[in-house]
Design an enzyme around this catalytic site. Structure first.
Site, short mmCIF file in Angstrom:
data_model
loop_
_atom_site.label_atom_id
_atom_site.label_comp_id
_atom_site.label_asym_id
_atom_site.label_seq_id
_atom_site.Cartn_x
_atom_site.Cartn_y
_atom_site.Cartn_z
N LYS A 231 0.87 -1.01 0.06
CA LYS A 231 0.14 0.00 -0.16
C LYS A 231 1.07 1.38 -0.23
O LYS A 231 0.47 2.15 -0.52
CB LYS A 231 -0.82 -0.03 1.10
CG LYS A 231 -1.38 -1.48 1.66
CD LYS A 231 -2.01 -1.21 2.89
CE LYS A 231 -2.12 -2.53 3.69
NZ LYS A 231 -3.13 -2.47 5.02
N ARG A 232 2.11 1.28 0.67
CA ARG A 232 2.70 2.16 0.62
C ARG A 232 3.24 2.96 -0.62
O ARG A 232 3.26 4.10 -0.78
CB ARG A 232 4.34 1.79 1.53
CG ARG A 232 4.08 1.92 2.95
CD ARG A 232 4.73 0.89 3.87
NE ARG A 232 3.85 -0.26 3.88
CZ ARG A 232 3.89 -1.61 4.11
NH1 ARG A 232 5.26 -1.90 4.15
NH2 ARG A 232 3.16 -2.36 4.40
#
Length: 490
Positions: free
Chosen positions: A252-253
């Site tokens: 997700k980062r």
RNA sequence: GCCCCCAUCGUCUAGGGGACCAGGACGUGGGCCUUUCAAGCCCAAGACCGGAGUUCGAAUCUCCGUGGGGGCACCA
């Protein structure tokens, strides 16, 4: 575990952000397994990390899952006999279980603070066992006097722990590899390892289907369960999803920079906003790490609910492939009825400021149905039908094949031909324009392309004859006339 | 660094000792169709990570490499 008991599985996300395809796929597999074996699906929100807690994300998560068509029998929103399903509301249970472990000598109180832990970290692989041998009475006194403390698991120092994973066979870990990890934090919340095992047991979970990231701590989980004397669930660890290139975990980062281009995102709500159909996403996700055989690849959720088997999960990592999502999406659109497509497309038109007439939209759907991928794509195919003024630059009318003068003549002839039509229907338009091309000695394409540009402002459009009919005599005439003027005045 | 997992076309996969000079799907290239763009249909290129072993026979079993991934928190 007891194979006679009904199957119970759970999806246990932590509310730290939006639902992405990794989590959604885990949820999907749990759901499908429950459905295929008439079991129960449980949703449990694991929110014991107050630092990472994101407001409203549980609500969003539920919304996204439901939109995909994934439902559950018990959960925070629907309740159930093992309530509550919000982990942070179960801390008393976790605390008492941790204390029970202390009582039987499987865990102990630890009074080390973060500063000390930090300082030993460089010297020791893990915790150094500083508080391991404090005698029980002393420890108890310090706890009751209110001293800050955690509860640590007393890991075995010798031997090995072997755990059975359904799709990977035995996984053996050397116990000396395990440190005395924390079960219960000083902030009054349990750590995942404890909370999840306690809740799974209490909720009578029979199969734990979860992401690969848990594989490395499976020995801890088995040890906790065994310390309590409970029976283990059947473990099933899914593979990781990697970046499209196949290198590196999909995360997700850096989702914004790597996995996400203009049209694609790993987040379910983005996909939804882009105009993907949930069934297409389901079909796509189901096949990332699972297959039925070498024949069938088209699955509706309802199909999957019948044929899904855990044994056919593939343990190797799968790279996210957005072009396959587009393929499934396009295919799904083509399978939908015109009415359904119209309904799906409408919100996207509205979003771009177009409020289409229902009947007109319905008549347009067949023209774009196999040209769009996402529902949002319909906007660029259809907007010229609904805007009063279209923008054309005269330079677009000329190309290597035809000059300004030639184009002008074409448009004038087309205008005349259309004006003489009895009825403005695509059949008669086609007949007349075809014969016009013939008399002018032009290929149909040469004749039609300037017309296309004149009435749509675009080089590509839906099929022209139908387009002209739906656009209507008046608009067609005024746009062609405008284009003629444009060409005359260069 | 330590531990664990994984390994078939670019990608997702089928296969599980002989049915495999490895099948399907996406993507790619080409063709057909065609008013643009698509869709559809057809064709093509494209893989068993390497090395030992077991066996009459290995993509398939074992071991060792190598590569990739994940994990080693008072995160989940």
């Amino acid at each position: 575990m007891n194979t006679n008991s009904p199957i119970r599985v759970r999806f246990a996300p932590s509310p730290t952000g939006h639902l992405h395809i990794g989590g959604a796929r885990t949820a999907l597999y749990n759901y499908l397994f429950a459905k295929a074996y008439s079991g129960s699906m449980i949703l449990r929100v694991e929110d014991t990390d107050r630092n990472r807690y994101v407001e409203d994300s549980a609500k969003q998560l539920i919304k996204d899952l439901k939109w995909l068509g994934i439902n559950w029998d018990e959960g925070p929103d629907v309740g159930g006999i093992f309530s509550p399903y919000i982990q942070s509301e179960r801390t008393k249970l976790h605390r008492s279980h941790a204390e029970q472990l202390v009582k039987i000598g499987k865990a102990y109180y630890c009074f080390c603070d973060k500063v000390r832990l930090q300082s030993i970290r460089s010297k020791h692989k893990g915790y150094d066992g500083h508080c391991r041998e404090i005698d029980a009475d002393t420890a108890m006194e310090r706890v009751t006097s209110g001293e800050k403390h955690t509860i640590r698991f007393r890991s075995p120092k010798q031997g090995t722990t072997t755990v059975d994973d359904l799709i990977r066979k035995n996984i053996t870990v050397k116990n000396k590899q395990l440190e005395d990890f924390v079960l219960f934090k000083a902030d009054g919340f349990p750590v995942y390892h404890l909370a999840a095992m306690v809740d799974d047991h209490l909720m009578e979970i029979t199969h734990v289907i979860r992401g690969d990231e848990w594989l490395s701590s499976i020995a801890k989980h088995a040890l906790i369960i065994r310390a309590f004397g409970w029976s283990e669930p059947i473990w099933c660890h899914l593979s990781v999803l990697t970046q499209p290139g196949g290198k590196g975990k999909m995360s997700k980062r850096d989702a914004k920079t790597k996995e996400q281009d203009d049209n694609h995102s790993i987040f379910i709500h983005d996909l939804r906003n882009k105009g993907y159909h949930p069934e297409a996403i389901i079909n796509w996700m189901a096949l990332m790490g699972w297959s039925l055989d070498d024949k069938q690849e088209d699955f509706k959720l309802a199909d999957l609910e019948k044929v899904f088997k855990l044994e056919r999960i593939n343990p190797s990592p799968a790279a996210v492939n957005f072009s396959k999502l587009d393929y499934f999406q396009g295919k799904h659109v083509r399978q939908m009825s015109d009415r359904e497509v119209a309904a799906s497309v409408q919100p996207f038109l509205r979003k771009s400021g177009i409020v289409p007439d229902k009947e007109m939209l319905l008549s347009l759907v067949p023209l774009i149905k196999n040209r769009i991928v996402t529902f949002e794509d319909s906007v660029e195919w259809l907007s010229f039908f609904f805007t009063k003024e279209i923008m054309i630059s005269p330079s677009e009318f000329t190309n290597k094949k035809s000059t300004q003068e030639e184009t002008l003549v074409i448009l004038q002839n087309v205008k005349l031909t259309l004006e003489q039509l009895q009825e403005f229907k695509h059949e008669s338009i086609e007949t007349e324009l075809r014969s016009l091309a013939e008399t002018m000695g032009l290929k149909l394409g040469q004749l039609l392309n300037p017309v296309r540009l004149a009435i749509s402002g675009q080089k590509v459009s839906p099929p022209l004859f139908e387009t002209l009919e739906i656009l209507g005599e008046n608009l067609v005439h005024s746009r062609i006339e405008k284009a003629i003027k444009l060409l005359e005045n260069i």
